[in-house]
Design a protein around this motif. Structure first.
Motif, PDB file in Angstrom:
ATOM      1  N   GLU A  99       9.462  -4.050   3.704  1.00 48.90           N
ATOM      2  CA  GLU A  99       8.169  -3.425   3.949  1.00 48.90           C
ATOM      3  C   GLU A  99       7.770  -2.540   2.765  1.00 48.90           C
ATOM      4  O   GLU A  99       6.640  -2.606   2.276  1.00 48.90           O
ATOM      5  CB  GLU A  99       8.193  -2.592   5.227  1.00 48.90           C
ATOM      6  CG  GLU A  99       6.842  -1.943   5.517  1.00 48.90           C
ATOM      7  CD  GLU A  99       6.809  -1.210   6.848  1.00 48.90           C
ATOM      8  OE1 GLU A  99       5.732  -0.701   7.206  1.00 48.90           O
ATOM      9  OE2 GLU A  99       7.843  -1.139   7.526  1.00 48.90           O
ATOM     10  N   ALA A 100       8.715  -1.733   2.289  1.00 47.88           N
ATOM     11  CA  ALA A 100       8.429  -0.825   1.173  1.00 47.88           C
ATOM     12  C   ALA A 100       8.086  -1.589  -0.098  1.00 47.88           C
ATOM     13  O   ALA A 100       7.171  -1.208  -0.847  1.00 47.88           O
ATOM     14  CB  ALA A 100       9.622   0.091   0.924  1.00 47.88           C
ATOM     15  N   THR A 129       4.581  -1.625  -2.096  1.00 45.52           N
ATOM     16  CA  THR A 129       4.611  -1.251  -3.512  1.00 45.52           C
ATOM     17  C   THR A 129       3.927  -2.311  -4.358  1.00 45.52           C
ATOM     18  O   THR A 129       3.189  -1.993  -5.312  1.00 45.52           O
ATOM     19  CB  THR A 129       6.068  -1.061  -3.986  1.00 45.52           C
ATOM     20  OG1 THR A 129       6.635   0.055  -3.282  1.00 45.52           O
ATOM     21  CG2 THR A 129       6.145  -0.809  -5.484  1.00 45.52           C
ATOM     22  N   TYR A 130       4.152  -3.560  -4.021  1.00 40.61           N
ATOM     23  CA  TYR A 130       3.505  -4.675  -4.730  1.00 40.61           C
ATOM     24  C   TYR A 130       1.988  -4.526  -4.626  1.00 40.61           C
ATOM     25  O   TYR A 130       1.269  -4.662  -5.621  1.00 40.61           O
ATOM     26  CB  TYR A 130       3.964  -5.990  -4.093  1.00 40.61           C
ATOM     27  CG  TYR A 130       3.482  -7.244  -4.787  1.00 40.61           C
ATOM     28  CD1 TYR A 130       4.340  -7.976  -5.593  1.00 40.61           C
ATOM     29  CD2 TYR A 130       2.179  -7.717  -4.618  1.00 40.61           C
ATOM     30  CE1 TYR A 130       3.912  -9.143  -6.225  1.00 40.61           C
ATOM     31  CE2 TYR A 130       1.741  -8.870  -5.243  1.00 40.61           C
ATOM     32  CZ  TYR A 130       2.608  -9.577  -6.041  1.00 40.61           C
ATOM     33  OH  TYR A 130       2.189 -10.719  -6.668  1.00 40.61           O
ATOM     34  N   ALA A 177       0.685  -8.036   8.678  1.00 36.14           N
ATOM     35  CA  ALA A 177       1.241  -9.287   8.160  1.00 36.14           C
ATOM     36  C   ALA A 177       2.703  -9.122   7.771  1.00 36.14           C
ATOM     37  O   ALA A 177       3.558  -9.948   8.124  1.00 36.14           O
ATOM     38  CB  ALA A 177       0.419  -9.756   6.961  1.00 36.14           C
ATOM     39  N   ILE A 178       3.002  -8.043   7.051  1.00 35.31           N
ATOM     40  CA  ILE A 178       4.380  -7.809   6.613  1.00 35.31           C
ATOM     41  C   ILE A 178       5.297  -7.626   7.814  1.00 35.31           C
ATOM     42  O   ILE A 178       6.378  -8.227   7.894  1.00 35.31           O
ATOM     43  CB  ILE A 178       4.451  -6.567   5.696  1.00 35.31           C
ATOM     44  CG1 ILE A 178       3.709  -6.831   4.385  1.00 35.31           C
ATOM     45  CG2 ILE A 178       5.907  -6.198   5.405  1.00 35.31           C
ATOM     46  CD1 ILE A 178       3.526  -5.599   3.526  1.00 35.31           C
ATOM     47  N   THR A 179       4.870  -6.798   8.756  1.00 35.03           N
ATOM     48  CA  THR A 179       5.677  -6.540   9.955  1.00 35.03           C
ATOM     49  C   THR A 179       5.895  -7.823  10.749  1.00 35.03           C
ATOM     50  O   THR A 179       6.999  -8.091  11.238  1.00 35.03           O
ATOM     51  CB  THR A 179       4.991  -5.491  10.855  1.00 35.03           C
ATOM     52  OG1 THR A 179       4.827  -4.280  10.115  1.00 35.03           O
ATOM     53  CG2 THR A 179       5.835  -5.206  12.091  1.00 35.03           C
ATOM     54  N   GLY A 180       4.840  -8.634  10.873  1.00 32.62           N
ATOM     55  CA  GLY A 180       4.954  -9.885  11.617  1.00 32.62           C
ATOM     56  C   GLY A 180       5.957 -10.842  10.996  1.00 32.62           C
ATOM     57  O   GLY A 180       6.761 -11.456  11.715  1.00 32.62           O
ATOM     58  N   ILE A 181       5.933 -10.953   9.677  1.00 36.30           N
ATOM     59  CA  ILE A 181       6.879 -11.855   9.003  1.00 36.30           C
ATOM     60  C   ILE A 181       8.306 -11.321   9.144  1.00 36.30           C
ATOM     61  O   ILE A 181       9.239 -12.084   9.397  1.00 36.30           O
ATOM     62  CB  ILE A 181       6.518 -12.031   7.518  1.00 36.30           C
ATOM     63  CG1 ILE A 181       5.119 -12.647   7.369  1.00 36.30           C
ATOM     64  CG2 ILE A 181       7.558 -12.916   6.818  1.00 36.30           C
ATOM     65  CD1 ILE A 181       4.592 -12.653   5.948  1.00 36.30           C
ATOM     66  N   ILE A 182       8.466 -10.006   8.979  1.00 40.34           N
ATOM     67  CA  ILE A 182       9.800  -9.411   9.117  1.00 40.34           C
ATOM     68  C   ILE A 182      10.357  -9.682  10.513  1.00 40.34           C
ATOM     69  O   ILE A 182      11.526 -10.078  10.670  1.00 40.34           O
ATOM     70  CB  ILE A 182       9.754  -7.891   8.839  1.00 40.34           C
ATOM     71  CG1 ILE A 182       9.520  -7.643   7.346  1.00 40.34           C
ATOM     72  CG2 ILE A 182      11.054  -7.213   9.289  1.00 40.34           C
ATOM     73  CD1 ILE A 182       9.269  -6.188   6.992  1.00 40.34           C
TER      74      ILE A 182
END
Length: 203
Positions: free
Chosen positions: A91-92, A96-97, A190-195
């Protein structure tokens, strides 16, 4: 020896000045406006001097791209080192990206051929272009409990992350996105869902 060192230092300073001038022009006028003549005029050099350091403007783009990947890699590594769990690291790093892309808007455009004529084959051959992959795939493997870092599954999940984040970045770099607050929420969702989708279910 002192004279030789001074000559080398001056050469490096000139090279840095050329790259800085190129990026300044891009920030002011866009990538399409970049030319060897404009760079020479900006730093008050003759055009032949510029060509002593870079064969053409594509070579300058390639070097700026290389430096961009080095900077991005450094920031991703710092974000990764600030967290202990693979999920928190991922997530971080993707946040950052996102931040890197907008803090270095013109550089990012050059790195990925957004509004530029990207020499994609040469960019892909840069060792520095592998830094995001090298840094991000490790926590993906750890989270999914896959030891083979060359696994096709890890590759697929990396590009799932990247496609979503880069796609959202690209939309907004072209000023076609929504408000910053909405974009950040979409990004986090989106990030949370993929994780969550790649986290093994414990019984």
């Amino acid at each position: 020896m002192a004279s030789k060192d001074r000559i080398l230092r001056l050469k490096e300073e000139t090279r840095v000045n050329i790259l800085d001038a190129a990026l300044d022009i891009v920030k002011e006028e866009g990538w399409q406006a970049l030319s060897m003549r404009k760079i020479a005029d900006k730093i008050e050099y003759t055009a032949p001097i510029i060509y002593e350091y870079f064969a053409n403007k594509e070579a300058i783009l390639l070097e700026l791209t290389r430096q961009g990947y080095l900077k991005l890699g450094k920031e991703l590594q710092a974000a990764k080192d600030a967290h202990d769990t693979p999920a928190a690291q991922l997530e971080a790093m993707w946040l950052t990206y996102w931040n890197f892309a907008f803090a270095n808007r013109e550089l990012y455009q050059g790195m990925f051929g957004i509004t530029t004529s990207c020499a994609c084959k040469m960019v892909n051959e840069l060792p520095e272009a592998e830094l995001p992959w090298d840094i991000i795939t490790e926590p993906i493997g750890k989270l999914m409990q896959i030891e083979d870092m060359d696994s096709e599954i890890i590759c697929t999940k990396y590009y799932t992350f990247w496609s979503i984040v880069h796609g959202l970045v690209s939309i907004n770099l072209l000023d076609r996105g929504d408000s910053d607050a909405i974009n950040r929420q979409v990004l986090r969702d989106a990030i949370t869902g993929i994780i969550l989708s790649i986290t093994p279910v414990t019984v």
